[in-house]
Design an enzyme around this catalytic site. Structure first.
Site, PDB file in Angstrom:
ATOM      1  N   HIS A  14      -9.756  -4.671  10.654  1.00  0.00           N
ATOM      2  CA  HIS A  14     -10.383  -4.511   9.337  1.00  0.00           C
ATOM      3  C   HIS A  14     -11.668  -3.698   9.407  1.00  0.00           C
ATOM      4  O   HIS A  14     -12.519  -3.802   8.541  1.00  0.00           O
ATOM      5  CB  HIS A  14     -10.701  -5.882   8.723  1.00  0.00           C
ATOM      6  CG  HIS A  14      -9.510  -6.636   8.260  1.00  0.00           C
ATOM      7  ND1 HIS A  14      -8.477  -6.982   9.091  1.00  0.00           N
ATOM      8  CD2 HIS A  14      -9.164  -7.113   7.032  1.00  0.00           C
ATOM      9  CE1 HIS A  14      -7.560  -7.649   8.407  1.00  0.00           C
ATOM     10  NE2 HIS A  14      -7.956  -7.736   7.152  1.00  0.00           N
TER      11      HIS A  14
ATOM     12  N   GLU B 186       0.816  -1.217   0.000  1.00  0.00           N
ATOM     13  CA  GLU B 186       0.000   0.000   0.000  1.00  0.00           C
ATOM     14  C   GLU B 186       0.852   1.270   0.000  1.00  0.00           C
ATOM     15  O   GLU B 186       0.518   2.247  -0.667  1.00  0.00           O
ATOM     16  CB  GLU B 186      -0.965   0.024   1.194  1.00  0.00           C
ATOM     17  CG  GLU B 186      -2.161  -0.897   1.062  1.00  0.00           C
ATOM     18  CD  GLU B 186      -1.869  -2.320   1.502  1.00  0.00           C
ATOM     19  OE1 GLU B 186      -0.723  -2.593   1.916  1.00  0.00           O
ATOM     20  OE2 GLU B 186      -2.788  -3.163   1.436  1.00  0.00           O
TER      21      GLU B 186
END
Lengths: 364, 325
Positions: B129, B60
């Site tokens: 998450h 990322e």
């Protein structure tokens, strides 16, 4: 696939006459003198900025490039129209090498409105997109994926150029850099990562920070070509970097270039310990034998390109220019307070017709 | 009008923008050949090819930074975070570089990127998450953030975000991906900074965003039917820029306010909204401002407990009754 080259950088320097390399042979007399002019210019500018810093005129940090000048100078001298450059916080040398003026750079360090970033960035954040210079970045290795992004854009747009992403030897241990090496190689992006290895990540020597001291070897793990060279001789820097840059432009391939160099000053001027984690003798030895200013000056005198007197004259001109830049910065105003909230959003700055909806800033 | 899913609406926006502007591309993990972890980009790679729809490794930080660098030279990348939670490993890129490069360059550098992906809890996947970082994004001048609550807004805001010259985060919601709304066939844009009054009412105002706005709308109907309370529901749509005017007009009309969001309460978006209301509409308030946020703890895994931790209709009704007391 590159085979690891274990030969030491210093050995190769002795055995090869880099002045004779075609890329250096083709330099005109004036271009050669320009290399010296840039190198001595960076040196004198930074010496002057150090004085200003010690006088309390410059705030924050001051990461001096003194000792490393031939690296940025050599590489920038090879840049073509669609080549782009980005570096970390030790960014003054690259800025001057791409042609930014001492005035705008000094004024930026003083925090003045006439600075290249209107006093909003400071020493670590010089930018000149009109000269393909994309900063000036404060967080170690944070600029490396941006450098890959510049190269990605070149490839995306079908332009024949390369991006030069500079970093220090401390940055090689950041995750973002290793991720970026992988991405660049995986996608065949024309980016050259230039590790300016000055031996110390702040106060930690290479030996104490990197398990594999040959930093360029990391490229092997990403199936990327690499090379190591010395950074004190601008001819050597040009010869080695030219090959990487040509290949990047022509074959759209990344490259990892490790340049062995040395900084005379601390990590920043605030680094008061820099003579404790290394010896004074070590610093003096480099200055005596490998000072990039002396090396190019002597070479040009020996080549008959310039005389001692001409060299002195250029030196004096750069001293004067640096002095004038300090005066310019001193006399420049700070930005008005209203500037605190400009340059935050492009859409707000360019909303000349007042069409934007909603509140963008939340002061009471 | 066609009845389409929130997922389909986003895909249409991406598809249309890729066709409209050759500089728009989308990159992220599994966005191309796998067709998207949540199938938002399904079919786009087959249609537009490798150049425009790009699979990335699980990096990322690298692909966020790469997008930023590329955008400086005029590429307009849309980067997908498989979960917005994963943007946390790219914080230096997104919260230092995307947000501040323009400023630190004195306005010389533009970063026209979109960072999109689901930012929600309620999916039984635990704390790592389930982040809702719109408050964190909004806390960084230089960044913009929108939270579409329905398919119409998702498409219109996505198109606005892609055409915007600044970095925009689009916070999606996995629980909405399969929900359907009516969306016009013809092209439209939902401008940033414009809130939407989902339902008019007289007695109190609920200000909300994202999926919580839909829950609030549901709760408002129940409040009206079962408790005889007329509730106005304001869906912020855009967090930064923020449509203060619509919020304040509603508050001035009703005099009572409940703020509903999935953020944790401490320094959540609603903390700022609450401040604005008390500052600019103090005299119109008939009682304290109340909030329903996620219960202030890391996201719990156990499903029944998580369903209680995040705002739900029952908790919103409870909050509304407190607001009216």
């Amino acid at each position: 696939m590159a085979t690891p080259k274990k030969k030491s950088a210093s050995k190769s320097a002795k055995s090869i006459d880099f002045a004779a390399a075609p890329i250096n042979q083709q330099l005109s007399k004036e271009e050669k003198i320009d290399l010296y002019r840039t190198i001595i210019g960076i040196r004198r500018f930074e010496e002057r900025s150090l004085r200003a810093y010690n006088q309390g005129k410059i705030g924050g940090f001051l990461h001096l490039y003194i000792g490393q000048e031939a690296v940025a100078t050599g590489i920038v001298s090879l840049m073509e129209k669609d080549d782009h450059i980005i570096t970390a916080y030790r960014d003054h040398g690259h800025a001057l090498a791409v042609g930014m003026s001492m005035n705008e750079c000094m004024a930026e360090m003083y925090g003045k409105y006439t600075g290249c970033s209107k006093g909003k960035g400071g020493s670590m954040h010089f930018f000149a997109p009109d000269k393909n210079y994309w900063g000036g970045h404060g967080i170690v290795a944070g600029q490396t994926p941006l450098g890959a992004g510049l190269a990605f854009a070149l490839k995306y747009k079908g332009l024949k150029g390369c991006a030069l992403a500079f970093l220090g030897d401390g940055a090689v241990n950041q995750g973002s850099f290793m991720e970026t090496l992988n991405l660049a190689s995986l996608w065949n992006i024309p980016v050259i990562f230039v590790i300016e290895n000055n031996g110390y990540s702040m106060g930690t020597s290479l030996k104490r920070s990197s398990a594999e001291e040959n930093l360029a070897h990391r490229a092997d793990g990403f199936d990327m070509e690499w090379e190591v060279c010395n950074g004190h001789d601008v001819y050597e820097v040009r010869e080695v970097a030219n090959r990487a840059m040509k290949r990047a432009r022509e074959e759209s391939k990344p490259f990892l270039l490790e340049i062995r160099t040395y900084r005379y000053r601390g990590h920043s001027v605030a680094d008061a310990n820099h003579e404790k984690y290394r010896t004074k003798e070590e610093i003096e030895e480099y200055k005596r034998t490998k000072d990039p200013v002396n090396v190019i000056r002597q070479k040009l005198i020996d080549e008959g390109v310039m005389t001692e007197a001409e060299a002195k004259k250029i030196d004096q001109e750069k001293k004067d220019e640096a002095e004038a830049s300090a005066k310019f910065a001193e006399e420049s105003p700070y930005a008005p307070r209203s500037e605190i909230q400009t340059d935050v959003y492009s859409e707000v700055d360019n909303d000349t017709e007042g069409k934007l909806k909603g509140t963008y800033f939340f002061n009471d | 009008m066609a009845l389409i899913t929130y997922r389909e609406a986003i895909k249409q926006a991406l598809d249309e923008e890729i066709q409209r502007d050759e500089n728009v591309c989308i990159m992220g993990e599994e966005v191309a050949q796998y067709n998207g972890a949540y199938k938002v980009t399904e079919g786009l790679w087959a249609k537009h090819g490798d150049k425009r729809v790009i699979d990335t490794p699980i990096s990322e930080a690298a692909f966020s930074g790469l997008a930023i660098g590329a955008s400086a030279l005029g590429v307009r990348p849309v980067i997908e975070m498989m979960f917005m939670s994963f943007s946390y490993v790219a914080i230096d890129q997104l919260f230092n570089n995307a947000s501040f490069c323009r400023y630190m360059s004195g306005g010389l550098m533009n970063i026209p990127i979109v960072v999109r992906g689901p930012a929600n809890g309620g999916t039984n996947v635990g704390a790592t998450h389930s982040h809702t970082p719109e408050n964190m994004v909004a806390n960084h001048p230089g960044l913009k953030v929108v939270c579409p609550s329905n398919a119409y807004d998702a498409k219109g805001l996505m198109k606005a975000a892609i055409r915007d010259d600044d970095p925009v985060f689009v916070m999606e919601n996995t629980l909405l991906y399969g929900e359907k709304w009516e969306v016009p066939e013809e092209e439209y844009i939902v401008e940033l900074g414009v809130a939407n009054v989902l339902k008019e009412g007289e007695d109190m105002t609920i200000v909300s965003h994202g999926r919580c706005a839909m829950l609030s709308l549901q709760a408002a109907k129940t409040l009206e039917e079962k408790h005889g309370i007329s509730v106005e529901v304001v869906d912020l749509r855009s967090i930064r820029p923020l449509d203060e005017e619509t919020i304040l007009n509603s508050v001035k009309k009703t005099g009572r306010v409940l703020l509903v969001e999935e953020n944790k309460p401490y320094c959540g978006v609603d903390a700022q909204i609450s401040h604005i209301i008390q500052l600019k509409a103090f005299d119109y308030l008939d009682g304290p401002i109340h909030r329903v946020s996620s219960i202030d703890a890391p996201q719990i895994y156990a499903k029944p407990l998580e369903d209680w931790q995040i705002p739900n209709e029952e908790r919103i009704i409870e909050g509304a009754l407190k607001t009216m007391a």
